[in-house]
Write a protein that holds these residues in place. Structure first.
Motif, short mmCIF file in Angstrom:
data_model
loop_
_atom_site.label_atom_id
_atom_site.label_comp_id
_atom_site.label_asym_id
_atom_site.label_seq_id
_atom_site.Cartn_x
_atom_site.Cartn_y
_atom_site.Cartn_z
N PRO A 15 0.82 -1.22 0.00
CA PRO A 15 0.00 0.00 0.00
C PRO A 15 0.85 1.27 0.00
CG PRO A 15 -0.08 -1.07 2.15
CD PRO A 15 0.68 -1.99 1.24
N ALA A 16 1.96 1.24 0.72
CA ALA A 16 2.79 2.44 0.81
C ALA A 16 3.36 2.82 -0.56
CB ALA A 16 3.91 2.22 1.81
N VAL A 17 3.79 1.79 -1.28
CA VAL A 17 4.38 2.02 -2.61
C VAL A 17 3.34 2.64 -3.54
CG1 VAL A 17 5.39 0.89 -4.62
CG2 VAL A 17 6.09 0.20 -2.32
N ALA A 18 2.12 2.08 -3.50
CA ALA A 18 1.04 2.59 -4.37
C ALA A 18 0.77 4.06 -4.05
CB ALA A 18 -0.22 1.75 -4.19
N GLN A 19 0.68 4.39 -2.76
CA GLN A 19 0.44 5.77 -2.34
C GLN A 19 1.54 6.69 -2.86
OE1 GLN A 19 -1.95 7.32 -0.62
NE2 GLN A 19 -3.19 5.48 -0.57
N GLN A 20 2.74 6.23 -2.67
CA GLN A 20 3.89 7.06 -3.01
C GLN A 20 3.92 7.35 -4.51
OE1 GLN A 20 7.69 5.25 -2.27
NE2 GLN A 20 8.39 7.04 -1.15
N SER A 21 3.68 6.31 -5.34
CA SER A 21 3.79 6.52 -6.79
C SER A 21 2.72 7.49 -7.28
CB SER A 21 3.72 5.18 -7.53
OG SER A 21 2.45 4.61 -7.35
N ILE A 22 1.54 7.44 -6.67
CA ILE A 22 0.49 8.39 -7.07
C ILE A 22 0.90 9.81 -6.69
CG2 ILE A 22 -1.88 9.11 -6.62
CD1 ILE A 22 -2.54 6.07 -6.37
#
Ligand code: ZN
Length: 467
Positions: A15-22
């Motif tokens: 989840p953290a990676v997804a948030q960060q990329s957005i």
């Protein structure tokens, strides 16, 4: 695996990676709703483009450069553009050589007598009415001809093959057009008495494709023609029987200096007459084999219709200049004349529609680097039409290239070319090949482009609606 399950698994795992990329994405770019309204109205309702190309191809017909037919087309264009309410409608004349076609035929004399479908290439030498007879010498490519000793070619009729295939971006035309563009000069310099090529086309109809070529490097003009694709394949089968093949070739033509052509220009005057202009257009001339519906009646129709949609909405800040270029086919004479007269004037953009009437599928522009905000607006405004951005594209359009070379920023709205070379420069370039739905998509794309780059349209200064 179930796709929803896979997506859930990926989200729960990172989840953290997804948030960060957005969060790292660039700020969203939303199309201007005023641009969207104009675009969508053109997509749903445009009739200007069809009206122009239908009337031009019907009331004028073929428009070979520097002939009486092209002069009639200019008169027609001035009347039409004036009636549509454009300003500053005028012709800018220039002179050029004029080449016209006479009788043309090809037949195999031996070993299997039969007629083949042929047409002369532009600036072909003339056989005279009596024609010429010679042995055919085959080359699979123009490079194979270049590599051949003169003794293999002298006194013969050269035949060059190729393997052009349809492509969405039309990219085969550059490479596989070489037999037409360079073949006649090389054949002449090696002493050939004539040359026939496989048509630069992707269809299997008995329609030969004409097109321009020049004799360079001191080569003397020789008769140069294109066989239709099925006739080229027939000739290859005959040659495969390993007997000498003799052809009788008649390609009659005339060439003279001092022909008259011209560019037809019209404008939507901007609120700021000192602001750089938006240059759009296509070419008015066509080859003489058909009515030039896709090459390039469609192009002048699309760009003019788009300018008219802007005019209907009000008055742009920047002037829109529409040019119906003369004499593109025999070598871009109109584009050169425009650049000579106007190349030093400030242009905000230069774009040409000259690749048929099928839908625009991608665009590219120098604005990507010179005006990234405008480029982002273009991308957002064109995406709903199914048009992708091509960040690595090039300037496009013979007629605008000299003006671009003089410094004008460029835009290319690339049309789908999958079908284009089935009809290009053949007797089949006629109105029925235009799909009105795809034509409207083109108009919507050019309207959106002009609206984005207009500098703002003031609706108080609305022009009267005229058909
Ligand atoms: Zn063209």
């Amino acid at each position: 695996m179930n796709r929803a399950f896979l997506a859930a698994l990926l989200l729960s795992a990172a989840p953290a990676v997804a948030q960060q990329s957005i969060a790292k994405l660039p700020p969203p770019v939303v199309a201007d709703p005023r641009v969207e309204r104009l675009r969508d109205d053109a997509l749903a309702n445009d009739h200007y483009a069809w009206d122009i190309v239908e009337a031009l191809t019907t009331e004028v017909g073929q428009r070979l450069a520097a002939t009486e037919a092209e002069a009639r087309a200019r008169d027609w264009a001035v009347k039409r553009l004036t009636a549509m309410g454009f300003a500053n409608v005028h012709v800018e004349p220039f002179t050029m050589p004029v080449w016209t076609r006479g009788a043309e035929s090809a037949e195999i004399v031996a070993p299997f007598p039969q007629k083949l479908a042929i047409t002369a290439l532009g600036y072909s030498g003339s056989t005279g009415p009596e024609g010429i007879t010679g042995q055919i010498v085959y080359f699979p490519t123009v490079d194979a001809l270049r590599a051949a000793p003169d003794s293999a070619v002298a006194g013969k009729i050269v035949f060059i093959d190729h393997h052009m295939m349809p492509a969405q971006d039309g990219s085969g035309y550059g490479q596989f057009g070489a037999p037409r563009r360079q073949g006649p000069t090389i054949a002449s310099l090696k002493g050939a008495i004539g040359i026939v090529i496989r048509s630069i086309g992707t269809d299997h109809h008995r329609n030969p494709h004409t097109g321009v070529q020049y004799f360079t490097d001191g080569a003397k003009p020789i008769p140069a023609g294109a066989l239709s694709v099925p006739d080229s394949e027939q000739l290859i089968r005959i040659l495969a029987r390993k007997q000498p093949v003799t052809m009788h070739l008649t390609l009659v033509s005339q060439k003279s200096e001092g022909g008259h052509s011209g560019n037809v220009i019209a404008e939507v005057p901007g609120r700021d007459p000192t602001a750089p202009v938006l240059l759009v257009g296509g070419h008015l001339d066509s080859w003489d084999l058909a009515t030039g519906a896709i090459d390039d009646g469609a192009g002048v129709a699309i760009t003019t219709a788009a300018a008219r949609h802007i005019m209907d909405a009000g008055r742009p800040l920047r002037t829109i200049r529409i040019v119906w270029f003369g004499a593109e086919e025999p070598g871009g004479f109109g584009g050169a004349a425009y650049a000579k007269a106007h190349g030093k004037e400030p242009h905000a953009i230069a774009g040409e529609s000259d690749f048929g009437a099928d839908r625009v599928w991608r665009f590219s522009s120098q604005l990507k680097t010179s005006d990234p905000a405008a480029y982002a607006q273009l991308a957002a405004s064109l995406a709903p039409l199914g048009i992708t951005r091509n960040d690595k594209g090039d300037a496009d359009g013979t007629d605008v290239e000299p003006t671009i070379a003089a410094g004008a920023p460029w835009i290319s709205l690339n049309q789908d070319g999958t079908r284009y070379f089935d009809w290009h420069h053949t007797p089949d370039d006629t109105l029925d090949k235009i799909d009105p739905v795809q034509l409207r998509q083109n108009v919507a794309a050019w309207t959106a482009m002009l609206a984005v780059l207009s500098g703002g349209i003031e609706s108080g200064a609305k022009q009267p609606k005229r058909r």
